[in-house]
Design a protein around this motif. Structure first.
Motif, mmCIF file in Angstrom:
data_model
loop_
_atom_site.group_PDB
_atom_site.id
_atom_site.type_symbol
_atom_site.label_atom_id
_atom_site.label_comp_id
_atom_site.label_asym_id
_atom_site.label_seq_id
_atom_site.Cartn_x
_atom_site.Cartn_y
_atom_site.Cartn_z
ATOM 1 N N UNK A 156 0.834 -1.209 0.000
ATOM 2 C CA UNK A 156 0.000 0.000 0.000
ATOM 3 C C UNK A 156 0.870 1.261 0.000
ATOM 4 N N UNK A 157 1.928 1.254 0.792
ATOM 5 C CA UNK A 157 2.819 2.425 0.847
ATOM 6 C C UNK A 157 3.532 2.597 -0.504
ATOM 7 N N UNK A 158 3.979 1.465 -1.059
ATOM 8 C CA UNK A 158 4.631 1.501 -2.379
ATOM 9 C C UNK A 158 3.695 2.078 -3.431
ATOM 10 N N UNK A 199 2.695 6.086 -7.287
ATOM 11 C CA UNK A 199 1.704 6.978 -7.907
ATOM 12 C C UNK A 199 2.249 8.412 -7.937
ATOM 13 N N UNK A 200 2.926 8.809 -6.860
ATOM 14 C CA UNK A 200 3.519 10.159 -6.811
ATOM 15 C C UNK A 200 4.611 10.302 -7.880
ATOM 16 N N UNK A 201 5.379 9.223 -8.056
ATOM 17 C CA UNK A 201 6.426 9.252 -9.077
ATOM 18 C C UNK A 201 5.827 9.334 -10.476
ATOM 19 N N UNK A 202 4.776 8.545 -10.676
ATOM 20 C CA UNK A 202 4.198 8.442 -12.016
ATOM 21 C C UNK A 202 3.381 9.682 -12.401
ATOM 22 N N UNK A 203 2.578 10.166 -11.478
ATOM 23 C CA UNK A 203 1.642 11.238 -11.827
ATOM 24 C C UNK A 203 1.990 12.587 -11.195
ATOM 25 N N UNK A 255 -9.217 8.784 -12.010
ATOM 26 C CA UNK A 255 -8.147 7.793 -12.075
ATOM 27 C C UNK A 255 -7.962 7.282 -10.648
ATOM 28 N N UNK A 256 -8.235 5.998 -10.415
ATOM 29 C CA UNK A 256 -8.072 5.498 -9.051
ATOM 30 C C UNK A 256 -7.249 4.218 -9.014
ATOM 31 N N UNK A 257 -6.534 4.041 -7.903
ATOM 32 C CA UNK A 257 -5.757 2.818 -7.687
ATOM 33 C C UNK A 257 -6.199 2.249 -6.348
ATOM 34 N N UNK A 258 -6.509 0.973 -6.345
ATOM 35 C CA UNK A 258 -7.011 0.335 -5.130
ATOM 36 C C UNK A 258 -5.847 -0.317 -4.379
ATOM 37 N N UNK A 304 2.356 -7.997 -5.364
ATOM 38 C CA UNK A 304 2.676 -7.090 -6.482
ATOM 39 C C UNK A 304 1.820 -5.836 -6.427
ATOM 40 N N UNK A 305 2.362 -4.729 -6.890
ATOM 41 C CA UNK A 305 1.552 -3.511 -7.013
ATOM 42 C C UNK A 305 0.691 -3.652 -8.269
ATOM 43 N N UNK A 306 -0.426 -2.902 -8.351
ATOM 44 C CA UNK A 306 -1.285 -3.025 -9.534
ATOM 45 C C UNK A 306 -0.530 -2.694 -10.834
#
Ligand code: 0CN
Ligand code: SF4
Length: 316
Positions: free
Chosen positions: A23-25, A30-34, A95-98, A307-309
Motif C-alpha cells: 500500500x505504501x509503495x 503513484x507520486x512518481x508516475x503522476x 483515475x483510481x488505484x485500489x 505485487x503492485x497493480x
C-alpha cells in the motif's frame, strides 16, 4: 553513573506486513508516475509517521471521495472500501488505484460469493472500523449482520438459520475470534465459513510471537497507532499471556518511564503498520537509560510479497 542492565526481547515477526508494504509503495509509485498531489482516501495504513512522510512527498489524505478533485489520482487505503466507492470513482471518470490488501479483497470475494449463493452473511468485526465498513459494503445495505462478541451471537436475528455464512475482519484477536466462531457454530450448526476465520498470516504471526515473548518480560511495548486494530490486539494478547504491563506507544516520546522503573526485561513488538525506524527509536531511548542486551524472539519466518497493480508497473 552506571546504567542498570535491561534485556529487550524483540519479537519477530513484527512490523510491516506485505499488504502495508504494498500500500505504501502504491502511494510512492503513484507520486512518481503522476506527480503531486495524489489523493489518498483514508490513512493509507494506520500510522501517523507513515502518513506524515507521504504527505511531505505530496500525498493528500481525505476521508471521502467527495473531498477529491475529479482530475487527480486517488488511492484507496489498505483496509478496503465499500463497493460503492470504486463505482462512484468510475462514474466520475476519476483515475483510481485500489491499495486494498489482497487478503482483504479475498474476504470481499468470499462475502459476495456467499451472497450470490443465497446465504445471509454475518461478519465478525469491529463496528466503525474501515475494514468492517468496506467488507460489509460489498453487499447491499442490511445484507451483512455484524457481531463483535459472543454475547452478540446470542442476540443476532437471522432470516433463516439454515442459510448462513460468516466472514471476519483480518486483524482480530485469534483467540477471541475462535470463541465467537464456536458460538456461531453452536447456535447455527449449518453456518458456512472459512476453514477457521479470515485473520491474515501477519496478524496471526505477530500474536503468536507476543504469546511466546510476553511471559519472558516484566513489561511490554507495542509500537503502533491507537487506531490500528492489529496493534491494539497485540497489547491485549500480551496482557493475557501474562505480561503485567503492556502498552501501545506511537514512538519513543510516548514511553512512560515512571511506570517502567525497576524493570529488568522488556518485550518489544510492532503492529503491521508500524515502521521499523520507530522500533529502533524506542530501543535507542532505552539504550540511553539502560545497558541494553537485545534478544530476538523468533517464532516464524515471513516471505509474503504482493505485487503492485499493473497500472503502476507500466512505465508512464
Ligand atoms: O494498522 P493497520 O493500518 O490497520 P488495522 O489493523 O487497523 O486494520 O494495519 C494494516 C492492516 C490492514 C488492512
Ligand atoms: Fe493485509 Fe494482514 Fe497486512 Fe492487513 S495486516 S494489510 S490483511 S497482510
Amino acid at each position: 553513573m552506571t546504567k542498570p542492565p535491561l534485556i529487550i526481547h524483540l519479537a519477530a515477526p513484527r512490523g510491516f506486513c506485505a499488504g502495508v508494504d504494498r500500500a505504501i509503495k502504491i502511494v510512492e509509485m503513484a507520486l512518481e508516475k503522476w506527480g503531486a498531489p495524489v489523493y489518498v482516501r483514508h490513512e493509507i495504513v494506520h500510522n501517523k509517521y507513515v502518513v506524515d512522510d507521504l504527505r511531505a512527498k505530496g500525498a493528500v489524505f481525505v476521508e471521502e471521495l467527495d473531498d477529491c478533485p475529479p482530475d487527480r489520482p486517488v488511492i484507496f487505503s489498505a483496509h478496503g472500501v465499500p463497493k460503492s466507492v470504486p463505482l462512484e470513482a468510475a462514474r466520475r471518470q476519476m483515475l483510481f488505484v485500489d491499495a486494498t490488501c489482497p487478503l482483504v479483497s479475498k474476504v470481499h470475494i468470499e462475502a459476495a460469493r456467499h451472497h450470490e449463493a443465497g446465504l445471509q452473511m454475518i461478519m465478525i468485526g469491529h463496528e466503525g472500523h474501515p475494514e468492517t465498513i468496506g467488507t460489509m459494503g460489498q453487499l447491499p445495505e442490511g445484507e451483512v449482520l455484524l457481531v463483535e462478541t459472543v454475547e452478540d451471537v446470542a442476540r443476532v436475528a437471522v432470516r433463516d438459520p439454515a442459510r448462513l455464512a460468516f466472514v471476519t475482519q483480518t486483524t482480530l484477536s485469534v483467540d477471541d475470534t475462535a470463541e465467537i466462531v464456536a458460538a456461531l457454530q453452536a447456535r447455527f450448526p449449518a453456518i458456512v465459513g472459512p476453514h477457521k476465520e479470515d485473520i491474515c498470516y501477519a496478524t496471526t504471526n505477530r500474536q503468536e510471537a507476543v504469546k511466546v515473548m510476553a511471559p519472558m518480560a516484566d513489561a511490554m511495548l507495542v509500537v503502533g497507532a491507537p487506531n490500528s486494530s492489529n496493534s491494539k490486539r497485540l497489547v491485549e494478547v500480551g496482557a493475557r499471556a501474562g505480561c503485567r504491563y503492556a502498552q501501545l506507544v506511537q514512538r519513543a516520546t510516548d514511553i512512560d518511564w515512571r511506570a517502567l522503573e525497576g524493570i529488568r526485561s522488556l518485550g518489544i513488538t510492532a503492529g503491521a503498520s508500524a515502521p521499523e525506524v520507530l522500533v529502533n527509536e524506542v530501543i535507542d531511548a532505552f539504550r540511553e537509560r539502560f545497558e541494553v542486551t537485545v534478544k530476538p524472539v523468533v517464532t516464524a519466518e515471513e516471505n509474503v510479497e504482493f505485487k503492485v497493480p499493473r497500472v503502476l508497473r507500466e512505465t508512464a
